[in-house]
Every structure is written in structure tokens, then in C-alpha cells.
Design a protein around this motif. Structure first.
Motif, PDB file in Angstrom:
ATOM      1  N   ILE A  51     -10.970   9.369  -5.167  1.00 13.79           N
ATOM      2  CA  ILE A  51     -10.167   9.280  -3.948  1.00 13.79           C
ATOM      3  C   ILE A  51      -9.941  10.661  -3.350  1.00 13.79           C
ATOM      4  CG2 ILE A  51      -7.870   8.722  -3.058  1.00 13.79           C
ATOM      5  CD1 ILE A  51      -7.847   6.324  -4.941  1.00 13.79           C
ATOM      6  N   ARG A  52      -9.692  11.655  -4.196  1.00 12.22           N
ATOM      7  CA  ARG A  52      -9.473  13.016  -3.676  1.00 12.22           C
ATOM      8  C   ARG A  52     -10.746  13.531  -2.994  1.00 12.22           C
ATOM      9  NH1 ARG A  52      -5.376  11.377  -5.463  1.00 12.22           N
ATOM     10  NH2 ARG A  52      -5.499  10.580  -3.347  1.00 12.22           N
ATOM     11  N   ASP A  94      -8.660   8.692  -9.439  1.00 15.86           N
ATOM     12  CA  ASP A  94      -7.954   9.734  -8.693  1.00 15.86           C
ATOM     13  C   ASP A  94      -8.926  10.772  -8.147  1.00 15.86           C
ATOM     14  OD1 ASP A  94      -5.318  11.162  -8.008  1.00 15.86           O
ATOM     15  OD2 ASP A  94      -6.377  12.685  -9.159  1.00 15.86           O
ATOM     16  N   MET A 151      -7.083   8.418   3.541  1.00 16.54           N
ATOM     17  CA  MET A 151      -8.384   7.815   3.239  1.00 16.54           C
ATOM     18  C   MET A 151      -9.178   7.588   4.529  1.00 16.54           C
ATOM     19  SD  MET A 151     -10.605   6.396   1.102  1.00 16.54           S
ATOM     20  CE  MET A 151      -9.724   5.955  -0.414  1.00 16.54           C
ATOM     21  N   GLU A 210     -11.265  11.798   0.393  1.00 18.42           N
ATOM     22  CA  GLU A 210     -10.406  12.266   1.477  1.00 18.42           C
ATOM     23  C   GLU A 210     -11.061  13.370   2.297  1.00 18.42           C
ATOM     24  OE1 GLU A 210      -6.800  13.351  -0.453  1.00 18.42           O
ATOM     25  OE2 GLU A 210      -6.079  11.286  -0.676  1.00 18.42           O
ATOM     26  N   HIS A 216       0.818  -1.209   0.000  1.00 12.93           N
ATOM     27  CA  HIS A 216       0.000   0.000   0.000  1.00 12.93           C
ATOM     28  C   HIS A 216       0.857   1.265   0.000  1.00 12.93           C
ATOM     29  CE1 HIS A 216      -3.180  -2.812   1.454  1.00 12.93           C
ATOM     30  NE2 HIS A 216      -3.953  -1.998   0.762  1.00 12.93           N
ATOM     31  N   GLU A 217       0.292   2.316  -0.564  1.00 10.79           N
ATOM     32  CA  GLU A 217       0.919   3.630  -0.500  1.00 10.79           C
ATOM     33  C   GLU A 217       0.482   4.269   0.815  1.00 10.79           C
ATOM     34  OE1 GLU A 217      -0.069   5.821  -4.022  1.00 10.79           O
ATOM     35  OE2 GLU A 217       0.347   4.120  -5.341  1.00 10.79           O
ATOM     36  N   LYS A 239      -4.015  -0.178  -3.701  1.00 13.59           N
ATOM     37  CA  LYS A 239      -2.813   0.416  -3.126  1.00 13.59           C
ATOM     38  C   LYS A 239      -3.102   1.746  -2.442  1.00 13.59           C
ATOM     39  CE  LYS A 239       0.887  -1.613  -5.932  1.00 13.59           C
ATOM     40  NZ  LYS A 239       1.997  -1.330  -6.861  1.00 13.59           N
ATOM     41  N   GLN A 240      -4.116   2.461  -2.933  1.00 13.18           N
ATOM     42  CA  GLN A 240      -4.436   3.761  -2.360  1.00 13.18           C
ATOM     43  C   GLN A 240      -5.477   3.671  -1.245  1.00 13.18           C
ATOM     44  OE1 GLN A 240      -4.334   7.243  -5.206  1.00 13.18           O
ATOM     45  NE2 GLN A 240      -4.623   5.597  -6.695  1.00 13.18           N
ATOM     46  N   VAL A 267      -1.039   7.838   1.209  1.00 16.43           N
ATOM     47  CA  VAL A 267      -2.372   7.977   0.628  1.00 16.43           C
ATOM     48  C   VAL A 267      -3.402   7.262   1.488  1.00 16.43           C
ATOM     49  CG1 VAL A 267      -3.792   7.607  -1.420  1.00 16.43           C
ATOM     50  CG2 VAL A 267      -1.360   8.124  -1.673  1.00 16.43           C
ATOM     51  N   VAL A 268      -3.053   6.066   1.960  1.00 17.48           N
ATOM     52  CA  VAL A 268      -3.976   5.296   2.789  1.00 17.48           C
ATOM     53  C   VAL A 268      -4.307   6.057   4.068  1.00 17.48           C
ATOM     54  CG1 VAL A 268      -4.306   3.143   4.074  1.00 17.48           C
ATOM     55  CG2 VAL A 268      -3.183   3.104   1.842  1.00 17.48           C
ATOM     56  N   SER A 287      -4.295  -0.115  -8.453  1.00 16.87           N
ATOM     57  CA  SER A 287      -4.077   1.246  -7.967  1.00 16.87           C
ATOM     58  C   SER A 287      -5.093   1.597  -6.882  1.00 16.87           C
ATOM     59  CB  SER A 287      -4.177   2.243  -9.123  1.00 16.87           C
ATOM     60  OG  SER A 287      -3.990   3.571  -8.679  1.00 16.87           O
TER      61      SER A 287
END
Length: 403
Positions: free
Chosen positions: A271-272, A268, A47, A275, A39-40, A89-90, A43-44, A86
Motif C-alpha cells: 500500500i505504501r 502495508d 490510494m 501510494e 473504510h479508513e 479498509k485501506q 488512507v483511502v 485490512s
């Protein structure tokens, strides 16, 4: 020798304990699905995660909806495996799929689900399906039970009469700009300890710049309202998809929003926006975007009074499909409701669009699939069709959200 062996074992145990404490400290606040090295982490950590009702599962506020990768809303240019990897991972740790997403194409990658609207009553679900699932849970084959579907009244009736404890409900197109009726039943779900997943934030493509697919069951009044709203939003150099996605992802009482992902750019953006669902912020929108969204709600969507397609006359729907040049789809007469029919057509993928596009007089653009009934609507559609290439040139990126 025994003393030295005991000291070595004690030292090893202390080291293991120290390593676990170090790992626990480094992964504090992360979900149990987090895997160091995969995982990144940065970024995680951004989240937000929520507990899925009484299941104890900690899930991301953004879920990966698989309708788009099933081919429902057009071809996928990006690598599907790359998009899924992806997403994982995020920090996305919840994926939705169903047989009707591309006639099992999505399931061939991910898994299986079934919607309650395919039972014309609720007897099969109550007397067969749920009882079988409860037996599977009792035997340890499954841990939690959930139901998915469009008609909120039917879902509530099933829960009130269910012989099994239901943990999760997934419903779609009821927490959107044009229909927020989910808010009326969220208190009931919460009172019986059921977690709510909110699907299809763009109402199966209705709230998109390209417009809905030709089989979409929304009536003409709803379509006209959405078209007018989209034109106003575009006149302000904004995108209806972003306004709609933010609204659904911040909808009160829902645990996670299932967003159909058709490209890396869409992933992307989802996810943004996700957040900002951290409990500290109520929106990801700018002040201008908020004002525009409030205006289209007052001008166009409030008057719809949460109109959906539950209970729409099936015979009239068949006739409309034939008018659109989708006559072969009108052979699925086993369906007793437009809800189940829409789910089926949702999965017929690009074969249906190919037939539609071959029909004389039909444009290659999905935006022109709506049959205009007034000069005003025809003008709106023509304006939308003509400006589409310029909109694509302005963004230079694919922001065409699918479901």
C-alpha cells in the motif's frame, strides 16, 4: 392540513438534498466502493485509483492477489480474514483468485477464475468459453468479460479472434525485473480498448530473498541471473523484493498490480508503494535504491532478453521434477504446456513442499531447491542459505514476499 403536510414534505426533501450534498462533498474523490464508518478515509484518500478500461469501474492501483493465502508459498502466520479486511479498509477494492491457488482453497474464500493456457489450442476458449460468457452477459448475469493467462501470444490471438468483446486482460510475470515483455503488447491492448492487470510482480517467487519454489519453471540461466542480482542487492543492505515490487507497480500501461499478500507487513508495504503511483511520482525508491536497481538490470537482467517459460519442453520439466524429489507431481501428464503445468503446481500448496523436504539431501529452505550446475552458483546458494537467519534477525520482520 394538506398545506402543513406539503411544507413538511418539502422541508424533508430539502434536508435530504442537503445531506446528500454534504455526503458528496465529504466523499469527493473517493471511489464508489467507499463506505463511511468502515473504510479508513485518510488512507483511502492516499490510494490512487484508475478506471478499468471501458468498464467504468474505478479500481485501486494495488490489488489483493490470493495465491499466498491459498498456501502456495508457505504457511500464513497472520489471520487471513484480518488481512483481507485490512486491505479493504485501506482502499483495495480489487481481489484476484483462481482454482489453482491452493487447489480451490483461495476460491473457497473468494471466488472463481480460469486461465487460458489450459486449452492447448485456443479453439475451446473461442468456440465454447467466450460464447457462453457472452450469453451470460447478454442475459445480465455478468457485466464484463476478462481473460487471464501467462502466454502473451495466445492471449493476443484470442482477442483478435474472439466472438465476444473482452474488457480486461490479466497476465503475470511479464512486467518484472527479469521479463518486461508486457510492454511490447500493451499498445495493442490499448488500441482495442482492453484494460491490463499486471500479476505476480515477483515472478512467482523468483525475485525474492528466499528464492523460487522447487517447481518453478524458470531455466538455469534465469535462476543464476536472479541469484547473482539478489546477492548484489543484499550486499548493499537492500531488498530485491522492494525493488521488484516498485518496478511492477509503476509499469506503464497497466491499471492495477496484483500483489500476493502473505502478511500484514507485506500488505502495508504494498500500500505504501502503491501510494506513489499517483501520476506525480515515478517511483517509491530512494536514489541509492534506484542506482542499485539500474545496475542489476544492466548487469544481470537485460542479457536475459525477457526469457520466460512459455514453450518449455514438458518432458524435460517432468525429469527435473523427479530430480528434485517431486516425482508424484509428474503424474499430471494431461498438460500440454509448462504454462498450464506451472499453474497447476502453483496450487499444490505445501503437500509438494513436504514431499520435497523429506527427500534425502534436500534442505528445509526453499532457497536451496535450485539444483546447482556450477561451482559459482553453488557458492551463491550456500552463502544465501547461511546468511538467511542473520537477514531475518536484522529485519526482525517477515519481508519474505511470496508470489
Amino acid at each position: 392540513m394538506n398545506g402543513q403536510k406539503h411544507q413538511l414534505e418539502a422541508k424533508t426533501a430539502r434536508q435530504r438534498l442537503a445531506d446528500r450534498k454534504k455526503q458528496d462533498s465529504s466523499t469527493s474523490g473517493l471511489p464508489s466502493t467507499f463506505v463511511p464508518g468502515f473504510h479508513e478515509e485518510a488512507v483511502v484518500r492516499r490510494m490512487p485509483y484508475r478506471i478499468l478500461g471501458n468498464t467504468g469501474l474505478k479500481v485501486s492501483v494495488v490489488s489483493f492477489g490470493s495465491a499466498a493465502i491459498g498456501g502456495l508459498f508457505g504457511d500464513i502466520d497472520d489471520s487471513i480474514s484480518e488481512m483481507i479486511e485490512s486491505a479493504l479498509k485501506q482502499g483495495i477494492n480489487l481481489i484476484d483468485t483462481a482454482y489453482w491457488y491452493g487447489q480451490a482453497r483461495s476460491e473457497s474464500i473468494l471466488g472463481k477464475l480460469h486461465d487460458v493456457e489450459f486449452d492447448p489450442t485456443i479453439s475451446i476458449v473461442l468456440n465454447e468459453t467466450l460464447q457462453a460468457l457472452e450469453m451470460a452477459r447478454a442475459s445480465g448475469k455478468v457485466r464484463h468479460l476478462g481473460i487471464a493467462g501467462y502466454p502473451l501470444k495466445k492471449i493476443r490471438a484470442i482477442i483478435e479472434n474472439s466472438p465476444a468483446k473482452i474488457d480486461v486482460v490479466l497476465t503475470y510475470s511479464h512486467a518484472t525485473l527479469n521479463d518486461n515483455s508486457l510492454g511490447e503488447v500493451v499498445p495493442f491492448f490499448q488500441s482495442v480498448g482492453i484494460a491490463v492487470l499486471n500479476g505476480s510482480p515477483l515472478s512467482m517467487g523468483l525475485l525474492s530473498s528466499e528464492g523460487p519454489p522447487p517447481w518453478h519453471p524458470a531455466n538455469q540461466q534465469v535462476r543464476e541471473a536472479v541469484l547473482a542480482a539478489e546477492e548484489y542487492v543484499h550486499s548493499k543492505n537492500l531488498r530485491l523484493e522492494r525493488l521488484a515490487l516498485d518496478y511492477s507497480m509503476h509499469f506503464p500501461g497497466t491499471v492495477s498490480c496484483l500483489v500476493g499478500i502473505g502478511s500484514m507487513i507485506q500488505l502495508d508495504e504494498a500500500i505504501r508503494i502503491g501510494e506513489t503511483c499517483d501520476g506525480k511520482r515515478s517511483t517509491s525508491l530512494s536514489e541509492v535504491e534506484r542506482r542499485v536497481r539500474d545496475r542489476i538490470m544492466r548487469r544481470h537482467f537485460d542479457a536475459l532478453n525477457n526469457q520466460g517459460w512459455e514453450g518449455v519442453d514438458v518432458a524435460r520439466y517432468w525429469k527435473r521434477l523427479k530430480t528434485l524429489g517431486l516425482g508424484s507431481l509428474a503424474t499430471h501428464r494431461r498438460h500440454a504446456s509448462v504454462e498450464s503445468l506451472a499453474s497447476t503446481l502453483n496450487g499444490l500448496s505445501m503437500d509438494s513442499f513436504s514431499e520435497f523436504r523429506k527427500t534425502p539431501g534436500n534442505s528445509m529452505s526453499r532457497a536451496s531447491s535450485v539444483v546447482p550446475i556450477s561451482g559459482r552458483m553453488e557458492a551463491i546458494e550456500e552463502n544465501r542459505r547461511l546468511r538467511r537467519p542473520f537477514l531475518a534477525k536484522e529485519t526482525s520482520r517477515d519481508f519474505s514476499w511470496k508470489p
